[in-house]
Design a protein around this motif. Sequence first.
Motif, PDB file in Angstrom:
ATOM      1  N   ASP A 178       0.791  -1.314   0.007  1.00 30.52           N
ATOM      2  CA  ASP A 178      -0.111  -0.018  -0.132  1.00 30.52           C
ATOM      3  C   ASP A 178       0.837   1.323   0.112  1.00 30.52           C
ATOM      4  OD1 ASP A 178      -2.327  -1.657  -0.041  1.00 30.52           O
ATOM      5  OD2 ASP A 178      -2.669  -1.257   2.125  1.00 30.52           O
ATOM      6  N   LEU A 179       2.132   1.206   0.918  1.00 26.47           N
ATOM      7  CA  LEU A 179       2.650   2.532   0.854  1.00 26.47           C
ATOM      8  C   LEU A 179       3.557   2.703  -0.648  1.00 26.47           C
ATOM      9  CD1 LEU A 179       4.583   1.744   4.428  1.00 26.47           C
ATOM     10  CD2 LEU A 179       3.024   3.732   3.756  1.00 26.47           C
ATOM     11  N   HIS A 180       3.773   1.603  -1.234  1.00 22.90           N
ATOM     12  CA  HIS A 180       4.310   1.494  -2.598  1.00 22.90           C
ATOM     13  C   HIS A 180       3.520   2.264  -3.554  1.00 22.90           C
ATOM     14  CE1 HIS A 180       6.059  -0.489  -6.430  1.00 22.90           C
ATOM     15  NE2 HIS A 180       6.602   0.766  -6.173  1.00 22.90           N
ATOM     16  N   HIS A 181       2.319   1.796  -3.365  1.00 27.81           N
ATOM     17  CA  HIS A 181       1.390   2.258  -4.388  1.00 27.81           C
ATOM     18  C   HIS A 181       0.997   3.617  -4.179  1.00 27.81           C
ATOM     19  CE1 HIS A 181      -0.705  -1.723  -5.464  1.00 27.81           C
ATOM     20  NE2 HIS A 181       0.602  -1.884  -6.011  1.00 27.81           N
ATOM     21  N   ASP A 182       0.969   4.258  -3.017  1.00 28.87           N
ATOM     22  CA  ASP A 182       0.927   5.683  -2.462  1.00 28.87           C
ATOM     23  C   ASP A 182       1.871   6.222  -3.174  1.00 28.87           C
ATOM     24  OD1 ASP A 182      -1.424   5.229  -0.895  1.00 28.87           O
ATOM     25  OD2 ASP A 182      -0.515   5.239   0.986  1.00 28.87           O
ATOM     26  N   LYS A 184       3.492   5.475  -5.890  1.00 33.16           N
ATOM     27  CA  LYS A 184       3.421   5.568  -7.142  1.00 33.16           C
ATOM     28  C   LYS A 184       2.270   6.930  -7.721  1.00 33.16           C
ATOM     29  CE  LYS A 184       3.866   1.904  -9.823  1.00 33.16           C
ATOM     30  NZ  LYS A 184       3.487   0.680 -10.429  1.00 33.16           N
ATOM     31  N   ARG A 185       1.103   6.734  -6.744  1.00 36.20           N
ATOM     32  CA  ARG A 185      -0.076   7.840  -6.708  1.00 36.20           C
ATOM     33  C   ARG A 185       0.739   9.057  -6.832  1.00 36.20           C
ATOM     34  NH1 ARG A 185      -2.390   3.889  -3.294  1.00 36.20           N
ATOM     35  NH2 ARG A 185      -3.820   2.596  -4.451  1.00 36.20           N
ATOM     36  N   ALA A 186       1.582   9.455  -5.918  1.00 37.57           N
ATOM     37  CA  ALA A 186       2.263  10.613  -5.565  1.00 37.57           C
ATOM     38  C   ALA A 186       2.713  11.214  -6.695  1.00 37.57           C
ATOM     39  CB  ALA A 186       2.931  10.582  -4.263  1.00 37.57           C
ATOM     40  N   GLU A 191      -4.898   4.918 -10.964  1.00 42.72           N
ATOM     41  CA  GLU A 191      -5.356   3.348 -10.501  1.00 42.72           C
ATOM     42  C   GLU A 191      -5.288   2.597 -11.376  1.00 42.72           C
ATOM     43  OE1 GLU A 191      -5.721   2.856  -7.211  1.00 42.72           O
ATOM     44  OE2 GLU A 191      -5.318   4.990  -6.659  1.00 42.72           O
TER      45      GLU A 191
END
Length: 246
Positions: A178-182, A184-186, A191
């Motif tokens: 989840d932190l890694h996906h955050d 990437k979103r940043a 999505e």
Amino acid sequence: MNKDQIYADPLGHIQDFRFDSTVVDVFPDMIQRSVPGYQTIIQTIGKLTARYQQPDSRYYDLGCSLGAATLSMRRNIRASGCEVIGVDNSEAMVARCQSHLQAFRSDVPARAELGDIRQVQMDNAAMVVSNFTLQFLPPEDRDLLVQRIYQALKPGGIFVLSEKIVEADTTTHDLLIDLHHDFKRANGYSELEISQKRTALENVMRPDSKSQHQARLEAAGFSHISVWFQCFNFCSLVAIKQGAAA
């Protein structure tokens, strides 16, 4: 630097991820926006090169892609009689890497070779780097490659292994994902892009845990092993072959 938009539009069929010319064209942007701490790893490889360099030695970058680690090693070698060799099985990557090596003047010979890192002949090595490459090999081939790296290193030689990792504990594993996906979103990934990229990678990238990497390094003969960097589910280990440098 071209922007990575490979997975920006909905795809009817998501093919397995490949390091082809499409990826090569956007790879610098892709890696910066996808791999936390990548520049820190590349910069530190240069510092480790300066610290552990030995004269009349080879320096290998296994899975060299565009040559970031290859160049980082090359820039920091001051010892005489050395050469840097990057190896990759992507023709497009090797061609671009070779052009980068030619663009930077240096007294240290360096080249990029097209080949399978499981078969490349290695010897007389002061340093070997594998940056996010082992995870793309079949799991049954990883032990032997690490053993071959150990055998190729001179006493006092160093192996830098950077990998995406999995956690044995499902709660912390999910947290790091989840932190890694955050992350990437940043960095501007949608999505849809995150989801489609993950689908493309799931059949070709099979990460190990830190304990698996450490056990593999110990089994190969390394006695000095440390995780020197970790951010989310990405880490880099250093393993030093016992014995004084020549």
